[in-house]
Design a protein around this motif. Sequence first.
Motif, short mmCIF file in Angstrom:
data_model
loop_
_atom_site.label_atom_id
_atom_site.label_comp_id
_atom_site.label_asym_id
_atom_site.label_seq_id
_atom_site.Cartn_x
_atom_site.Cartn_y
_atom_site.Cartn_z
N VAL A 383 -10.18 4.29 -5.83
CA VAL A 383 -9.60 4.40 -4.49
C VAL A 383 -8.11 4.69 -4.62
O VAL A 383 -7.41 4.05 -5.40
N GLY A 384 -7.63 5.66 -3.84
CA GLY A 384 -6.19 5.91 -3.81
C GLY A 384 -5.71 7.02 -4.72
O GLY A 384 -4.53 7.07 -5.06
N GLY A 385 -6.60 7.91 -5.14
CA GLY A 385 -6.19 9.04 -5.96
C GLY A 385 -6.12 8.73 -7.44
O GLY A 385 -6.55 7.66 -7.89
N PRO A 386 -5.56 9.64 -8.24
CA PRO A 386 -5.55 9.48 -9.70
C PRO A 386 -4.70 8.32 -10.19
O PRO A 386 -4.80 7.94 -11.36
N LEU A 387 -3.87 7.75 -9.32
CA LEU A 387 -3.05 6.59 -9.69
C LEU A 387 -3.64 5.29 -9.16
O LEU A 387 -3.01 4.24 -9.25
N GLY A 388 -4.85 5.36 -8.60
CA GLY A 388 -5.51 4.18 -8.06
C GLY A 388 -6.43 3.52 -9.08
O GLY A 388 -6.87 4.14 -10.05
N ALA A 389 -6.74 2.26 -8.84
CA ALA A 389 -7.56 1.49 -9.78
C ALA A 389 -9.02 1.92 -9.71
O ALA A 389 -9.51 2.38 -8.68
N TYR A 390 -9.71 1.74 -10.86
CA TYR A 390 -11.16 1.87 -10.90
C TYR A 390 -11.75 0.50 -10.58
O TYR A 390 -11.53 -0.47 -11.31
N LEU A 391 -12.48 0.42 -9.47
CA LEU A 391 -12.95 -0.88 -9.01
C LEU A 391 -14.40 -1.12 -9.42
O LEU A 391 -15.28 -0.28 -9.15
N PRO A 392 -14.69 -2.27 -10.06
CA PRO A 392 -16.07 -2.63 -10.38
C PRO A 392 -16.77 -3.18 -9.15
O PRO A 392 -16.12 -3.45 -8.12
N GLU A 393 -18.08 -3.37 -9.23
CA GLU A 393 -18.84 -3.82 -8.07
C GLU A 393 -18.34 -5.15 -7.53
O GLU A 393 -18.41 -5.40 -6.32
N SER A 394 -17.80 -5.99 -8.37
CA SER A 394 -17.31 -7.30 -7.92
C SER A 394 -16.16 -7.19 -6.93
O SER A 394 -15.84 -8.16 -6.23
N GLN A 395 -15.54 -6.01 -6.83
CA GLN A 395 -14.41 -5.82 -5.91
C GLN A 395 -14.75 -4.92 -4.72
O GLN A 395 -13.88 -4.61 -3.92
N TRP A 396 -16.00 -4.52 -4.59
CA TRP A 396 -16.36 -3.60 -3.51
C TRP A 396 -16.40 -4.28 -2.14
O TRP A 396 -16.50 -3.60 -1.12
N ASP A 397 -16.33 -5.61 -2.11
CA ASP A 397 -16.31 -6.31 -0.82
C ASP A 397 -14.89 -6.55 -0.31
O ASP A 397 -14.68 -7.29 0.65
N GLY A 409 -4.58 -5.89 -7.11
CA GLY A 409 -3.95 -4.98 -8.06
C GLY A 409 -4.38 -3.54 -7.88
O GLY A 409 -4.29 -2.74 -8.82
N ALA A 410 -4.84 -3.21 -6.68
CA ALA A 410 -5.29 -1.85 -6.39
C ALA A 410 -4.43 -1.26 -5.27
O ALA A 410 -3.57 -1.93 -4.71
N VAL A 411 -4.69 0.01 -4.96
CA VAL A 411 -3.96 0.67 -3.87
C VAL A 411 -4.95 1.40 -2.97
O VAL A 411 -5.93 1.97 -3.45
N LEU A 412 -4.68 1.38 -1.68
CA LEU A 412 -5.50 2.13 -0.73
C LEU A 412 -5.02 3.57 -0.64
O LEU A 412 -5.80 4.49 -0.43
N GLY A 413 -3.70 3.73 -0.80
CA GLY A 413 -3.11 5.06 -0.87
C GLY A 413 -3.43 5.93 0.33
O GLY A 413 -3.37 5.50 1.48
N HIS A 414 -3.81 7.15 0.05
CA HIS A 414 -4.07 8.17 1.05
C HIS A 414 -5.50 8.10 1.57
O HIS A 414 -5.90 8.89 2.42
#
Length: 523
Positions: A383-397, A409-414
Amino acid sequence: MSHKIFIPRDTTTLALGGERVVKAILKEAQERKLDIEIVRNGSRGMFWLEPLVEVETAHGRVAFGPVEARDVTALFDAEFFKGSTSHPLALGDPEEIPYLKKQQRLTFARAGITDPVSIEDYKAHDGFKGLEQSLTLPGQAIVDEVKASGLRGRGGAAFPTGIKWQTVHNCSADQKYIVCNADEGDSGTFADRLVMEADPLMLVEGMIISGLAVGATQGYIYLRSEYPVAHQVMNEAIANAYASGYLGDDIQGSGKVFDLEVRLGAAAYICGEETSLLESLEGKRGLVRFKPPLPAIEGLFGKPTVVNNVLSLAAVPFIMDKGSQAYADCGMGRSRGTLPFQLAGNLKQGGLVELAFGPTLRELIDDFGGETESGLPMRAIQVGGPLGAYLPESQWDTPLDYEAFSAIGAVLGHGGIVVFDESVDMTEQARFSMEFCVAESCGKCTPCRIGSTRGVEVIDKIRSGNNVEANLALLDDLCETMIDGSLCAMGSMTPIPVKSAFQYFSEDIALANASSSAQAEAK
């Protein structure tokens, strides 16, 4: 009797054969001696249904899609031009398609409905009402309304738009500028492009209003050179706005002045950073500037400058027409209004989804994305483009909210969302993220320029099984140096996807090592 048929002219539709469909419909209508009118509208953002052909009837529109040129004869046989739904491609009322019906469209309310460059069409769907209201107000009142709406920068940084405008408004200068950052370079993002191709006059209106708010008389749209269709549509819309008295020396007889033009970008990701963009706009190499001074005080050509993303400026007409409270009533916490989420990657139903902040990432994917195109289970979501975190299923909620994403530690970005299935090698994705920085760094600061190069080398050692634990520690130190020492977000955010890949998908290290060993033995 003339039959009105709508076929989008946006980049996605053209790429999927839209022009061939138009030619086939015109040819078939001519052979059958039918009177038809084709309107080249914008896409509604349901890309898996493009080319989406719509027919106007007395009871509303009827949609058909995805239509290929070879389908056209059968569509005419089924009398689709009368709104008949007997053909297998018939979708009925497009507004009732669940993907569209479940959205909350404020910014994209006109997308796919109007002729993008028609002033009359735009006005018939509430266009320029925000400008009409703004022409009756002093600049400070416009700024106050934008501040009250809670609108934040939609380019990624999420800085309060009204505060930036207030700074420029308060500056005394003989010239001020409005610069629209349309250098949409994040992977998986296309909302800016869709605004410019489906409803460009909304962006024009938003920029005029921002000029009235801060006292700026000149605007520039810095458009990425990879968007030729958006370039053509924007220029047509701007020309029509000038011809109708909405741009120029006397806006609608008000005596107010605002001029606007499009400038093509330098095909560099770093020019999405506002100070690098300004350097490029001035005709220089796109290098990041030191801050302070802020662009709001010393921006383009050293003058006070508002630099806002397309989506930020496009939200302004709604705010000024419907009121700040109507906008602020959407969303949660400090994330007010809506954000157009862009679904891409390994998904069957890629496209644009505009929602108020608040639903979870899992709800967004489940409700709109459908399953993966491959049919394999999802494994990671960036999420958030090439500078955004790769989120595992545990963070999809995690709720789709700026602060909620920051907390993990992630970004919503654009709002760009790229889905990966279980076949992905996350160490390879980590390498891609670091290599992206090598290719796109402006080179001005050492942590970004050298750090990313060394980062690729260290990741290669980890993937090949070379002293893995020591190199993981070295990579962590390198990432911290880039975060703390880089001049702009390019270097300071590159570690986000890298660290998340190794933190949440560490099992891929062993798989990469095994693959490397197998390749070595094969040689």
